[in-house]
Design an enzyme around this catalytic site. Structure first.
Site, short mmCIF file in Angstrom:
data_model
loop_
_atom_site.label_atom_id
_atom_site.label_comp_id
_atom_site.label_asym_id
_atom_site.label_seq_id
_atom_site.Cartn_x
_atom_site.Cartn_y
_atom_site.Cartn_z
N CYS A 148 -12.11 -0.46 -13.99
CA CYS A 148 -11.74 0.96 -13.91
C CYS A 148 -12.22 1.71 -15.15
O CYS A 148 -11.44 1.98 -16.07
CB CYS A 148 -10.24 1.09 -13.73
N GLU A 149 -13.50 2.00 -15.14
CA GLU A 149 -14.16 2.62 -16.29
C GLU A 149 -15.53 3.08 -15.78
O GLU A 149 -16.30 2.27 -15.27
CB GLU A 149 -14.30 1.55 -17.38
#
Ligand SMILES: *Cc1c(COP(=O)(O)O)cnc(C)c1O
EC number: 4.1.1.20
Length: 436
Positions: A361-362
């Protein structure tokens, strides 16, 4: 894409490494999976070591193990007769568990703690690469207290920095590591170490950078140090027995990278040091080097399974795999470039340009931008090459993703050397709330 090491395409059009089909490996061990081509590691290790032996130059080739450390890796390095660099008590502990001979372990680091040094002295580590004045005092005090003597090199900053094709010389030696070579710090350090009766000073060390493709940085560093060796000899009658020129030898990540062979790096270093030493009528020192990336980088391949994809109309197609920045932080951290293939479709035309995204999640979790591949579909296997250095060793549990397994392949055989983490491993240090 050029294939390296023992990588080939087999009759099923699959990528084969060390005589083992990578599609079989994915089935057996799951993905993401780090695969190491053991023959390639051995070949590079021998390339460095045997070049010194053939030239009859006393040397130590120390594997800079922060590139990839595990018990099996240390056992392999020991089999090849190399020395070992560690930079923490954790790496040292791993080496001890691997039965690595302590006399061939070199301890590096700019802030070795008292606890780390006590542990290292207790294990009879062969050499300390002293980084700063604080460490001289600390090592002297601990050696006295423990009633022993230690062997050391001084890490110096020769005012030469190198990365890929450029090398730069800086007057001010602005680095967190080491003693300034020409600003008086190294001379002061030599005097302080010689004044102890616990530390035997074997020589000096420098490490000028990483992923270096040319000789000029190494040559400039060696020349500058040898110039000082003349002065130390005259002023303090100090004879430098070891000249450690560090690591940083470059490797192929993409076809643009054109590194020299290990044999060439070593042969050029030997020629320069011998010429400069004899011109100054000094005794030839032992030459030590510390390859990390160049021993394991190209030997490593990471295998992923393709999952989702997303088209951004008129811009690009993102193809996501089941790993990413948790198993390889280098693209996010350094903008590092890699090449890749579909391991299950080696003969297919690479007719679709895609960008390989991770699952973390980036937004920065991208592995490769804009690479031509044979139109990747879910469950295809993506193999990213040259991931053997600074991938597993920098892996994290970000998003609580278990770290991937590591497998060694050689002569058609495979062996698991680091197990895949489990969810149990992920929570093993977590404790429940006890106070509410
Ligand atoms: C990291 C490091 C190396 C190895 O560098 P590579 O670029 O992986 O070859 C060698 N010596 C020292 C002191 C290092 O810190």
């Amino acid at each position: 894409m050029e294939l390296h090491g023992t990588s080939t395409i087999n009759t099923q059009n699959h990528l084969e490494i060390g005589g083992v089909d990578t599609v079989t490996l994915a089935k057996e061990y799951g993905t993401p999976l780090y695969i190491y081509d053991v023959a390639a590691i051995r070949q590079h290790a021998r390339g460095f070591k045997e070049t010194f032996e053939k030239a009859k130059v006393s040397a130590q080739v120390a594997y800079a193990s922060k590139a990839f450390s595990s018990i099996a890796m240390y056992e392999l390095i020991n089999e090849e007769g190399l020395s070992l660099d560690v930079v923490s008590a954790g790496e040292l502990y791993t080496a001890v568990k691997a039965g690595f001979p302590a006399e061939r372990i070199h301890f590096h680091g700019n802030n070795k703690t008292e606890a780390e040094l006590r542990y290292a002295i207790d294990q009879n580590v062969g050499c300390y690469v002293i980084d700063n004045f604080h460490e001289i005092e600390l090592l002297n005090r601990l050696a006295k207290e423990l009633g022993t003597k230690v062997v050391a090199l001084l890490r110096v900053t020769p005012g030469v920095g190198a990365h890929t094709h450029e090398f730069i010389t800086t007057g001010q030696d602005d680095s967190k590591f080491g003693f300034g070579l020409t600003n008086g710090q190294t001379e002061e350090a030599i005097q302080r170490v010689l004044a102890t009766d616990t530390i035997t000073l074997k020589g000096v060390h420098c490490h000028i950078g990483s992923q270096i493709f040319e000789m000029d940085g190494f040559i400039a560093a060696a020349d500058r140090i040898i110039d000082q060796m003349v002065i130390w000899n005259e002023k303090y009658n100090y004879k430098t027995e070891v000249l450690n020129l560090g690591g940083g030898f470059g490797i192929h990540y993409t076809d643009e990278d054109q590194p020299l062979e290990p044999e060439t790096y070593v042969a050029n270093i030997i020629t320069e040091v011998q010429a400069k030493i004899s011109a100054n009528q000094l005794a030839m020192p032992e030459i030590w080097i510390e390859p990390g990336r160049s021993l394991v980088g190209e030997a490593g391949t990471t295998l992923y399974t393709v999952g989702s994809s997303k088209d951004v109309p008129d811009v690009r197609r993102y193809v996501a795999v089941d790993g990413g920045m948790g198993d390889n932080i280098r693209p996010a951290l350094y903008d590092a470039k890699y090449s890749a293939v579909l391991a299950n479709k080696m003969a297919d035309q690479a007719d679709t340009t895609v960008s390989i995204a991770g699952k973390y999640c980036e937004s920065g979790d991208m592995l490769i931008w804009d690479i031509p591949l044979p139109n990747p579909q879910p469950n295809d296997l993506l193999a990213i090459f040259s991931t053997g250095a600074y991938s597993y060793s920098m892996a994290s549990n970000y998003n609580r993703v278990p770290r991937a397994a590591v497998v060694f392949v050689e002569h058609g055989e495979h062996q698991l050397v680091v197990k895949r983490e489990t969810f149990e491993d992920i929570i093993q240090n977590d404790l429940h709330l006890t106070k509410r």
